[in-house]
Design an enzyme around this catalytic site. Structure first.
Site, PDB file in Angstrom:
ATOM      1  N   ARG A   1       0.692  -1.169  -0.183  1.00 23.48           N
ATOM      2  CA  ARG A   1      -0.034  -0.013  -0.015  1.00 23.48           C
ATOM      3  C   ARG A   1       0.798   1.535   0.029  1.00 23.48           C
ATOM      4  O   ARG A   1       0.632   2.410   0.560  1.00 23.48           O
ATOM      5  CB  ARG A   1      -0.996  -0.047   1.399  1.00 23.48           C
TER       6      ARG A   1
ATOM      7  N   SER B   1     -10.759   0.009   3.120  1.00 25.10           N
ATOM      8  CA  SER B   1     -10.144  -0.218   4.300  1.00 25.10           C
ATOM      9  C   SER B   1      -9.517   1.076   4.978  1.00 25.10           C
ATOM     10  O   SER B   1      -8.921   1.697   4.022  1.00 25.10           O
ATOM     11  CB  SER B   1      -8.843  -1.261   4.072  1.00 25.10           C
TER      12      SER B   1
ATOM     13  N   GLU C   1      -4.845   4.283   5.742  1.00 25.54           N
ATOM     14  CA  GLU C   1      -4.537   3.771   4.441  1.00 25.54           C
ATOM     15  C   GLU C   1      -4.961   5.106   3.353  1.00 25.54           C
ATOM     16  O   GLU C   1      -4.244   5.270   2.689  1.00 25.54           O
ATOM     17  CB  GLU C   1      -5.436   2.290   4.082  1.00 25.54           C
TER      18      GLU C   1
HETATM   19  C1  LIG Z   1     -15.634   0.559  -1.448  1.00 25.93           C
HETATM   20  C2  LIG Z   1     -14.125   0.505  -1.447  1.00 25.93           C
HETATM   21  C3  LIG Z   1     -13.186  -0.599  -1.598  1.00 25.93           C
HETATM   22  C4  LIG Z   1     -11.846  -0.519  -1.959  1.00 25.93           C
HETATM   23  N1  LIG Z   1     -11.175  -1.484  -2.037  1.00 25.93           N
HETATM   24  C5  LIG Z   1      -9.766  -1.311  -2.152  1.00 25.93           C
HETATM   25  C6  LIG Z   1      -8.838  -2.534  -2.253  1.00 25.93           C
HETATM   26  O1  LIG Z   1      -9.535  -3.538  -2.414  1.00 25.93           O
HETATM   27  N2  LIG Z   1      -7.697  -2.417  -2.451  1.00 25.93           N
HETATM   28  C7  LIG Z   1      -7.214  -1.190  -2.715  1.00 25.93           C
HETATM   29  O2  LIG Z   1      -5.589  -0.987  -2.714  1.00 25.93           O
HETATM   30  N3  LIG Z   1      -7.745   0.092  -2.389  1.00 25.93           N
HETATM   31  C8  LIG Z   1      -9.090   0.015  -2.415  1.00 25.93           C
HETATM   32  N4  LIG Z   1     -10.061   0.868  -2.199  1.00 25.93           N
HETATM   33  C9  LIG Z   1      -9.255   2.222  -2.199  1.00 25.93           C
HETATM   34  C10 LIG Z   1      -9.329   3.003  -3.550  1.00 25.93           C
HETATM   35  O3  LIG Z   1     -10.298   2.491  -4.349  1.00 25.93           O
HETATM   36  C11 LIG Z   1      -8.166   2.893  -4.346  1.00 25.93           C
HETATM   37  O4  LIG Z   1      -6.873   3.372  -3.652  1.00 25.93           O
HETATM   38  C12 LIG Z   1      -8.097   3.801  -5.666  1.00 25.93           C
HETATM   39  O5  LIG Z   1      -7.011   3.664  -6.393  1.00 25.93           O
HETATM   40  C13 LIG Z   1      -8.248   5.096  -5.551  1.00 25.93           C
HETATM   41  O6  LIG Z   1      -8.527   5.602  -6.814  1.00 25.93           O
HETATM   42  P1  LIG Z   1      -9.109   7.084  -7.048  1.00 25.93           P
HETATM   43  O7  LIG Z   1      -9.262   7.551  -8.463  1.00 25.93           O
HETATM   44  O8  LIG Z   1     -10.432   7.100  -6.388  1.00 25.93           O
HETATM   45  O9  LIG Z   1      -8.140   8.083  -6.213  1.00 25.93           O
HETATM   46  P2  LIG Z   1      -8.426   9.330  -5.368  1.00 25.93           P
HETATM   47  O10 LIG Z   1      -9.041   8.904  -4.074  1.00 25.93           O
HETATM   48  O11 LIG Z   1      -9.134  10.319  -6.327  1.00 25.93           O
HETATM   49  O12 LIG Z   1      -6.998   9.805  -5.134  1.00 25.93           O
HETATM   50  C14 LIG Z   1      -6.070   8.838  -4.008  1.00 25.93           C
HETATM   51  C15 LIG Z   1      -4.907   9.798  -3.909  1.00 25.93           C
HETATM   52  O13 LIG Z   1      -4.106   9.457  -5.081  1.00 25.93           O
HETATM   53  C16 LIG Z   1      -3.744  10.689  -5.660  1.00 25.93           C
HETATM   54  N5  LIG Z   1      -4.007  10.760  -7.350  1.00 25.93           N
HETATM   55  C17 LIG Z   1      -5.174  10.150  -7.825  1.00 25.93           C
HETATM   56  N6  LIG Z   1      -5.027  10.261  -9.038  1.00 25.93           N
HETATM   57  C18 LIG Z   1      -3.452  10.750  -9.486  1.00 25.93           C
HETATM   58  C19 LIG Z   1      -2.833  10.932 -10.336  1.00 25.93           C
HETATM   59  N7  LIG Z   1      -3.223  10.556 -11.679  1.00 25.93           N
HETATM   60  N8  LIG Z   1      -1.718  11.633 -10.332  1.00 25.93           N
HETATM   61  C20 LIG Z   1      -1.077  11.754  -9.130  1.00 25.93           C
HETATM   62  N9  LIG Z   1      -1.573  11.589  -7.849  1.00 25.93           N
HETATM   63  C21 LIG Z   1      -3.119  10.772  -7.938  1.00 25.93           C
HETATM   64  C22 LIG Z   1      -4.621  11.722  -5.317  1.00 25.93           C
HETATM   65  O14 LIG Z   1      -4.074  13.147  -4.975  1.00 25.93           O
HETATM   66  C23 LIG Z   1      -4.768  11.145  -3.744  1.00 25.93           C
HETATM   67  O15 LIG Z   1      -3.604  11.584  -2.975  1.00 25.93           O
HETATM   68  C24 LIG Z   1     -11.360   0.869  -1.860  1.00 25.93           C
HETATM   69  C25 LIG Z   1     -12.026   2.031  -1.681  1.00 25.93           C
HETATM   70  C26 LIG Z   1     -13.698   1.913  -1.746  1.00 25.93           C
HETATM   71  C27 LIG Z   1     -14.293   2.867  -1.511  1.00 25.93           C
END
Ligand SMILES: Cc1cc2nc3c(=O)[nH]c(=O)nc-3n(C[C@H](O)[C@H](O)[C@H](O)COP(=O)(O)OP(=O)(O)OC[C@H]3O[C@@H](n4cnc5c(N)ncnc54)[C@H](O)[C@@H]3O)c2cc1C
Length: 363
Positions: A176, A253, A355
């Site tokens: 992570r 998580s 996380e």
């Molecule tokens: C119901 C649920 C289940 C989940 N299950 C998992 C799981 O099983 N495993 C897991 O690892 N995660 C899980 N997650 C967490 C999440 O979905 C992941 O971490 C996902 O990759 C985040 O993507 P996002 O586009 O929503 O990022 P955001 O929430 O929009 O951003 C997250 C971080 O990344 C940065 N960021 C986003 N895009 C970029 C970019 N293009 N360049 C630079 N920085 C960037 C943002 O600034 C922020 O710091 C879960 C979340 C939810 C709500």
């Protein structure tokens, strides 16, 4: 590229339009100074450069599924990543290398790879958010991590003001974590994945998934079966976004599984002697990864445990903190997170770490 909202510097107060809550899966977060939508890599770079030119702080936001944004919001420019596209860079009999734009919805990409017979992402089905965010915390689930298939990340370097490529070996991928997490330097524009041409999944590594598939750990299964079973398991835990299910108004998580050295693990075993051995997995080197969900549950915070203002532990998953009421504040969520962290530390002497990325708030 368009400005969704630019907060007036005088006159009317914050407008619901600039409320970041509607861009996060938690439905929490205060106002942004300005919100810009970027629909291509070029527009992402241009938005960041323009904001830097105005001397504003920049927040890159994609699916909003791994962020906790404070009630005061974010005073600078929020760049919403909405670029789309996938192209094949190279292919041979055994493998295919694809470049995927940062804004491509992750689960749509996984579905495409499964449909095309490209093996390597199937166990990551159902994870919300964008492709560009997956390297940030080396997204993983059910025994797979993106670090196994990413070959390179295409980036904009905000310090040098140039675009470039970071090879996977230089991404610092760990559990992570990566060089990108909590760093303002890199904006991910696209991600390159090398996938195996195969109708079968990689060896199933996760015992719960193997059981649900009716196979042994180490067996391979048809890609579509792996995807369908992962989606079913995730849905049962509220880990697939569902607008009708308040248990999914979360960041997944909330805490990572603590990674302990051998002596810290032995101390934990002593403190948990009345409960039996804490579930744990050996890590790289002489470390042990312990189940955060078990620690939280055994410290007295069961499923559904309530916090203030209608925030609560998910009724389906001990690790997910949810905004059930709809009117809660980030302060309430953070208060619940602190109560859990402090309770686990008091009972077991182990410190839990969040996380998600915390923006203008802290636990
Ligand atoms: C119901 C649920 C289940 C989940 N299950 C998992 C799981 O099983 N495993 C897991 O690892 N995660 C899980 N997650 C967490 C999440 O979905 C992941 O971490 C996902 O990759 C985040 O993507 P996002 O586009 O929503 O990022 P955001 O929430 O929009 O951003 C997250 C971080 O990344 C940065 N960021 C986003 N895009 C970029 C970019 N293009 N360049 C630079 N920085 C960037 C943002 O600034 C922020 O710091 C879960 C979340 C939810 C709500």
């Amino acid at each position: 590229m368009s400005d969704v909202y630019a907060q007036p510097t005088t006159g009317a107060g914050p407008d619901a339009m600039c409320d970041l809550a509607r861009f996060t899966t938690l439905r929490l977060g205060g106002p942004a100074g300005r919100i810009t939508t970027a629909t291509s890599g070029e527009e992402i770079v241009q938005s960041v450069r323009e904001a830097q030119g105005r001397d504003e702080q920049v927040l890159i936001l994609a699916g909003g599924s791994n962020v906790v944004i404070g009630d005061a919001g974010f005073p600078g420019t929020v760049v919403l990543v909405r670029s789309r596209g996938l192209r094949v860079l190279a292919e041979d009999e055994d493998s295919v290398t694809v470049r995927v734009e940062a804004g491509e919805p992750w689960d749509e990409l996984v579905a495409t790879t499964v449909a095309n017979g490209w093996s390597g992402l199937e166990c990551l089905s159902g994870i919300p958010g964008s492709t560009g965010a997956t390297p940030i915390q080396n997204v993983g689930a059910y025994g797979q991590e993106v670090a196994e298939t990413i070959t390179a990340v295409q980036v904009y370097d905000r310090v040098e003001g140039v675009t470039g490529r970071i090879a996977a070996a230089d991404c610092g991928f760990a559990y992570r974590s990566s060089v990108f997490k909590y760093s303002d330097r890199w904006v991910v524009l696209a991600v390159d994945f090398r996938l195996t041409r195969s109708p079968l999944s990689g060896p199933v590594r996760y015992a719960e998934l193997a059981r649900a598939l009716g196979v042994e750990v180490g067996d391979r299964v048809p890609l579509a079966d792996a995807r369908a079973t992962v989606l079913r398991l995730r849905a049962g835990k509220g880990m697939v976004l569902d607008p009708t299910d308040p248990d999914t108004r979360s960041v997944g998580s909330f805490f990572t599984n603590p990674v302990l050295d051998r002596s810290a693990y032995e101390l934990l075993r002593e403190r948990a002697a009345d409960l039996g051995d804490p579930p744990a997995w050996p890590g790289a080197g002489d470390v042990v990864k312990v189940s955060a969900a078990w620690l939280i549950d055994k410290a007295g915070f069961g499923k559904g445990h309530p916090g203030p203002e209608g925030v609560a532990i998910s009724s389906k998953h001990t690790l997910a903190l949810t905004n059930r009421g709809g009117n809660a504040s980030t302060a309430a969520l953070v208060e619940l997170a602190r109560e859990i962290r402090d309770g686990v530390h008091h009972r077991f002497g182990v410190t839990l770490h969040p996380e998600p990325v915390l923006i203008n708030c802290t636990i």
